[in-house]
Design an enzyme around this catalytic site. Structure first.
Site, PDB file in Angstrom:
ATOM      1  N   LYS A 175      39.704  -2.186  16.906  1.00  0.00           N
ATOM      2  CA  LYS A 175      40.592  -2.630  15.821  1.00  0.00           C
ATOM      3  C   LYS A 175      39.835  -2.483  14.504  1.00  0.00           C
ATOM      4  CE  LYS A 175      44.591  -4.439  14.654  1.00  0.00           C
ATOM      5  NZ  LYS A 175      45.910  -3.837  14.974  1.00  0.00           N
ATOM      6  N   ASP A 232      38.883  -8.013  28.354  1.00  0.00           N
ATOM      7  CA  ASP A 232      39.392  -9.080  29.207  1.00  0.00           C
ATOM      8  C   ASP A 232      40.908  -8.939  29.329  1.00  0.00           C
ATOM      9  OD1 ASP A 232      39.678 -11.380  30.669  1.00  0.00           O
ATOM     10  OD2 ASP A 232      39.383 -12.749  28.978  1.00  0.00           O
TER      11      ASP A 232
HETATM   12 MG    MG Z   1      40.047 -12.387  32.463  1.00  0.00          MG
END
Ligand code: MG
Ligand code: NAI
Length: 337
Positions: A175, A232
């Site tokens: 980003k 994640d």
């Molecule tokens: Mg996770």
């Protein structure tokens, strides 16, 4: 001589999926010895320490771990043992491959690998409240930390991984348009490292557009690399492309240690019922086997998983079948015979 690894069965369904995994490893003839150790809630109960010294000593000695899920109390209570272990051994690259196993899902033939930076970013947990007008929690701040060192080693790991595994392309998702310093540094380092790997196709992409493209046309990707929190989130998205967490393995890799674990948690809602799907931990064990140059054994296990799941008679409940953990495991063992 067989390689010894530290095995932490963990909490909830952990012991059930670990038992199944070790049974399949044995049937496949994996050349491994196991040093069984405690961690998590079960360790807190038995030896009053969620991360006992004996477990750390074993990990320190063998530097290779296979770990079941550990329950982490949210809010108060002890800190995540998973995070502690990643920190203790500086396991900087979190490798999460996803591959279609159950046919008839949203997509066929997905085969992607996400490499997530595992030690920096917002997850360093440098945060605090700011009090104003008598409200001690009027605002909160978190600091995102990116270092040239951290960015470089994880991007390099992604290219090395691509090279070693015959993959064609690396996508760096970022980003940098908004976070010009932190994400900008990560991106700049990416460009520098990419120059050293001219035979691997390379692109950078904004993270939100990457998320959309992964859903619209996942086939345009191959290996993806990104900082901690983006990784994640997108690794769960990618697990969703292949039918969920039951099939998602993970390796946490450092320079001189590695820990392999299922992506899912301890599943307290089904713990002790004997119906858990052990595939995620088993595929994590396959990553471990590859890591110790037993790729052939890993491939035989993956083939057995494909055979049993595609045949369909011994699927576990989460795959839409009726088999329990033991029946599914027995089918895998038969497929390996
Ligand atoms: Mg996770
Ligand atoms: P979870 O992944 O344990 O469960 C989510 C849902 O998926 C549940 O309905 C569960 O029954 C199902 N599920 C998960 N694994 C399955 C399997 N192998 N077979 C069949 N069904 C399965 O996530 P949840 O409930 O949010 O977390 C439970 C605990 O696990 C928490 O304490 C959390 O902190 C911990 N956790 C630990 C992780 C680790 O050790 N690496 C990772 C994620 C969560």
């Amino acid at each position: 001589m067989a390689q010894t690894i530290t095995v932490i069965p963990g909490d909830g369904i952990g012991p059930e999926v670990t038992e199944a995994t070790l049974e399949v490893l044995k049937a496949a003839g994996a050349d491994l010895e196991y040093d069984m150790q405690l961690a998590g809630l079960i360790a807190l109960k038995e030896v009053r320490n969620p991360l006992p010294q004996a477990t750390l000593d074993s990990a320190e000695k063998h530097r290779l771990l296979l770990k079941g899920p550990l329950t982490t109390p949210s809010g108060s209570g002890f800190r995540s043992i998973n995070v502690e272990l990643r920190k203790a051994f500086d396991l900087y690259a979190n490798v999460r491959p996803v591959r279609t196993i159950v046919p008839g899902g949203r997509y066929e033939d997905i085969d992607l690998v996400l490499i997530r930076e595992n030690t920096e970013g917002l997850y360093v947990g440098v945060e605090h409240y700011i009090g104003m007008h008598g409200d001690p929690r009027a605002a909160a701040e978190s600091v995102m930390i990116i270092t040239r060192f951290g960015a470089e080693r994880v991007v390099r790991y992604a290219f090395e991984y691509a090279q070693k595994n015959g993959r064609k392309k690396v996508t760096l998702a970022h980003k940098a348009n908004i976070l010009k310093y932190t994400q900008g540094l990560f991106l700049d380092v990416g460009h520098e490292v990419a120059k050293e790997y001219p035979d691997i196709e390379w692109e950078d992409r904004i993270i939100d557009a990457t998320a959309m493209q992964l859903v619209l046309d996942p086939y345009r990707f191959d290996v993806l690399v990104m900082e901690n929190m983006f990784g994640d989130i997108l690794s769960d998205l990618m697990a969703g492309l292949v039918g969920g967490l039951g099939f998602a393995p993970a390796g946490n890799i450092g320079t001189d240690a590695a820990m392999f674990e299922a992506v899912h948690g301890s599943a307290p809602d089904i713990a002790g019922k004997g119906i858990a799907n052990p595939t995620s931990l088993l595929l994590s064990a396959c990553l471990l086997l590859e890591h110790v140059d037993q790729a052939e054994t890993a491939q035989r296990i993956r083939d057995a998983v494909d055979t049993v799941v595609q045949e369909g008679t011994a699927r576990t409940v989460d795959m839409g079948g009726k088999a329990n953990t033991k029946e599914y495991t027995a089918a895998l063992v038969r497929a390996l015979a």
